[in-house]
Design an enzyme around this catalytic site. Structure first.
Site, PDB file in Angstrom:
ATOM      1  N   ASP A 330       0.849  -1.179   0.000  1.00 11.54           N
ATOM      2  CA  ASP A 330       0.000   0.000   0.000  1.00 11.54           C
ATOM      3  C   ASP A 330       0.892   1.238   0.000  1.00 11.54           C
ATOM      4  O   ASP A 330       1.932   1.259   0.652  1.00 11.54           O
ATOM      5  CB  ASP A 330      -0.883  -0.017   1.247  1.00 11.54           C
ATOM      6  N   ASP A 367      -2.836  26.521  10.668  1.00 11.13           N
ATOM      7  CA  ASP A 367      -3.298  25.314   9.969  1.00 11.13           C
ATOM      8  C   ASP A 367      -2.716  24.096  10.686  1.00 11.13           C
ATOM      9  O   ASP A 367      -1.513  23.847  10.629  1.00 11.13           O
ATOM     10  CB  ASP A 367      -2.847  25.362   8.515  1.00 11.13           C
ATOM     11  N   ARG A 409     -12.678  25.308  -0.308  1.00  7.08           N
ATOM     12  CA  ARG A 409     -11.449  24.575  -0.660  1.00  7.08           C
ATOM     13  C   ARG A 409     -10.221  25.457  -0.477  1.00  7.08           C
ATOM     14  O   ARG A 409      -9.230  25.330  -1.175  1.00  7.08           O
ATOM     15  CB  ARG A 409     -11.522  24.033  -2.086  1.00  7.08           C
TER      16      ARG A 409
END
Length: 728
Positions: A330, A367, A409
């Site tokens: 993965d 953020d 966004r």
């Protein structure tokens, strides 16, 4: 930076290089202390009921019993010596298994030391309230013993407290000390809602607070299963081991019949052989060496995995790893670190890199996402002057944060400003986000982006996207003036160190690597090229992974899969070797048949090497065991029939002193060689990546020819010692 804007989420430490991991807890193959501590267990294993599982040693023990009786009935130095060395042969065989088991029990003792009764703060609320998974840390709690927790219970664990049982984080994020389980001192991040939500009982929360839903009842936690497995209580023989046991049993029966027929022929020839000599011949000819070491080889293979912080749920998985043809990995969290990181700023037009870096940093100070933190880190690392000139305390005192939303966004910050285009109350607005979203925001301000700037911006976005990265566009608006685009920040998945070299090793082993990811084909190919993976399955769903594994298996290939997420669980279960990362979800760890406690995907190379080493060791010692029987023919058969057939003297090429000395020397060598090979069985034959034909050639040359020559030398040297003793 103002205190109110400082992220509370702990930042994970930088991962250690792959090369630093292997063998960090590797132990010596054999020490005298291990031998002494294993002797009591070896003596207990002399119980015939214990030896029934090993037909070869069971036959040797029967022979030892008979020779002991004969030595008592008709005492002689020769009979007593044969009886003693036959018992030592059995003891050395049981000692090999006991030493292998003791290493596992030592591992289990260290794990058991991590288990202790703790007090858990269980959330006291109805089941429907617990099912919400939000605000649970504010509900009343009741203190209960950790042993009383049941599946589904919800507990609150704060900094400094021990996690009372296995579970999943359903609320919060914290750094956790898992050193008691993994041996790593660096803390790890555990958080809700992702592939790093599983926690293990006995580990300690270092910072913040998490809410955990218990997934395993007391007594069947992950550590409990580890203890049971490394102690060997749940170890079952693998198909290859069963097949080899059948072969050894068959050979033993054949030699029993062959030796039994010698007596009638000897009587017919007028040279009746003593039962003592026939038993000695039988013990020397049956495959005692591999029969005595077979169990130890299998146990030691699993122990070598434990030493490398890999838990194998069964010996079958270890053997399958040695025959793997295809390896599926993965991408996120396995090949890459799992979070995208900022790696470059790309200004547009007359904007300087420092200007873009300063704006990107300001928009990311609040953020708390990994991407946002990585932008701050990039600027402070690459543009230290920009960070040094900022005065976050005053500059951000009246700042208004603009969080990211799925509708806009974008995220950013609004700062008070006094620029030439600013009026009273005007702000400096900085936004970063997807190119299309920022573009609409810029046009909404009335700005016109020149064709040259638009072309340069499009080129940056295309360059980042084509290389598998994610472009974030940064723009600003001062006062009521038009907004302007400053440039692009490149985010990319960071490939873990050392992977390319590891994949080169896989190819040398004849194993094809395939990266499986849900990313688009462009991103997937870029990451695969950087990591050195052979093939890619992009935009893959769990069903696609399953279909790929089944196609490979239908072609007769064995498939290994490494993953850490719930979406990897079906593929891990379908794979012949499913390696789940310990940082992954509970579902992934339950589905796999191995768990990597270090969560280092490059460990899969070591797992394959250990699997191959297990098979090669078993094959090498089997070859040696069969080959060294040839020398025993030259030692015992001439000694048995030399008086009747003097012509057999030509077979006495070792020039052994006497029939009694020859027989006893062969029996002694047969016992001692088991003890000599115990360290090799525990350590394993060193594996070098090469073709199957090269491995076979090397096996025959070293262990076939070596097994042929060594007994001639060993038996001769022992004969020189034995012949010097009184009575021989």
């Amino acid at each position: 930076m103002s205190t109110s804007l400082t992220p509370t989420r702990p930042v994970p430490p930088a991962p250690a290089p792959a090369s630093a991991k292997p063998g960090k807890r590797r132990a010596r193959a054999l020490t005298w202390a291990q031998v002494r501590s294993s002797l009591p267990a070896a003596l207990r294993k002399l119980d015939p009921r214990e030896l029934l599982g090993s037909p070869v040693l069971f036959v040797v023990e029967l022979g030892a019993v008979v020779t002991t009786v004969l030595a008592v009935v008709e005492p002689s130095g020769f009979a007593i010596a044969i009886a003693i060395w036959l018992w030592l042969t059995v003891l050395f065989g049981t000692l090999a298994e006991a030493i292998a088991e003791s290493r596992g029990k030592a591992q289990a003792s260290s794990l058991r030391a991590t288990q202790k009764q703790t007090t858990a703060r269980r959330v006291d609320a109805p089941a429907d309230t617990l099912a919400t998974g939000t605000g649970l840390d504010r509900l009343p709690t009741v203190e209960v013993p950790s042993s009383s927790l049941a599946v589904g219970d919800v507990v609150v664990v704060a900094a400094g407290e021990t996690i009372p049982g296995d579970g999943d984080v359903i609320e919060g994020v914290a750094s956790v000390d898992e050193s008691a389980i993994t041996g790593e001192s660096a803390p790890v991040i555990r958080e809700s809602g992702g592939d790093r939500s599983a926690v293990t009982g006995g580990t300690v929360v270092l910072s913040d607070q998490i809410v955990v839903r218990i997934t395993a009842p007391a007594g069947s936690t992950f550590v409990d299963r580890m203890i049971a497995l490394v102690e060997g209580s749940e170890r079952q023989k693998t198909p290859n081991e069963i097949a080899l046991n059948v072969l050894l049993t068959t050979l033993t029966i054949v030699f029993v019949l062959a030796v039994a027929t010698l007596q009638p022929f000897a009587i017919y020839s007028g040279e009746r052989q003593s039962l003592l000599v026939l038993i000695a011949l039988l013990v020397c000819l049956i495959p005692t060496t591999i029969g005595a070491l077979l169990s130890a080889i299998g146990i030691a293979g699993m122990d070598r995995l434990v030493q490398r912080n890999v838990l194998a749920m069964s010996g079958r998985a270890v053997e399958a790893a040695g025959d793997v043809d295809v390896l599926l990995l993965d991408k996120t969290g396995t090949i890459t670190h799992g979070n995208r990181f900022a790696t470059e700023v790309m200004p547009v037009g007359q904007v300087t890199a420092q200007e873009l870096a300063a704006a990107a940093r300001l928009s990311s100070l609040a953020d708390e996402t990994p991407e946002g933190r990585s932008i701050v880190d990039l600027v402070e690392r690459v543009y230290p002057s920009v960070a040094a000139e900022a005065h976050d305390g005053g500059e951000l005192a009246d700042a208004e944060l603009v969080p990211f939303t799925a509708q806009t966004r974008m995220s950013g910050i609004d700062l008070p400003t006094s620029g030439p285009n600013a009026g009273p109350g005007d702000l400096r607005r900085i936004r970063k986000g997807a190119g299309s979203a920022v573009g609409r925001w810029v046009h909404a301000s009335g700005a016109h982006v020149s064709d040259a700037a638009a072309a340069e911006l499009a080129a940056h976005i295309e360059a980042v996207s084509s290389q598998g990265g994610t472009p974030l566009v940064v723009a600003e608006q001062v006062g009521r003036g038009p907004a302007r685009v400053l440039g692009v920040v490149r985010l990319k998945d960071v490939v873990k160190d050392g992977l390319r070299e590891r994949f080169d090793e896989l190819r040398a082993m004849g194993i094809r690597s395939v990266m499986v990811t849900g990313d688009n084909a462009i991103t997937a190919r870029a990451i695969a090229a950087e990591a050195g993976v052979d093939d890619v399955l992009a935009e893959a769903t769990p069903e696609d992974k399953m279909a790929l594994i089944r196609r490979e298996q239908e072609g007769g290939r064995l498939v290994a899969m490494a993953g850490d997420g719930t979406n990897d669980a079906p593929a891990l279960a379908q794979s012949d070797v499913g390696v789940a990362m310990n940082t992954g979800t509970t579902a992934a760890k339950e589905a796999g048949n191995m768990v990597d406690l270090d969560s280092n995907p490059t460990k899969l190379i070591e797992i394959v090497e250990i699997g191959k080493q297990l098979l090669i060791t078993r094959g090498a010692l089997t070859t040696f065991s069969v080959a060294n029987d040839i020398a025993k023919y030259f030692a015992i058969l001439p000694a048995m029939f030399l008086a009747l057939f003097p012509q057999l003297g030509v077979l006495n090429i070792m020039q052994l002193s006497s029939p009694e000395s020859a027989i006893l020397s062969a029996v002694i060598f047969n016992a001692l060689i088991i003890l000599v090979l115990v360290p090799l069985a525990l350590r394993g034959v060193k594996y070098r990546p090469s073709s199957a034909s090269d491995l076979l050639r090397r096996n025959l040359l070293i262990y076939g020819v070596g097994g042929l020559i060594a007994p001639f030398i060993g038996i001769k040297l022992i004969d020189l010692v034995v012949s010097a003793l009184p009575g021989f």
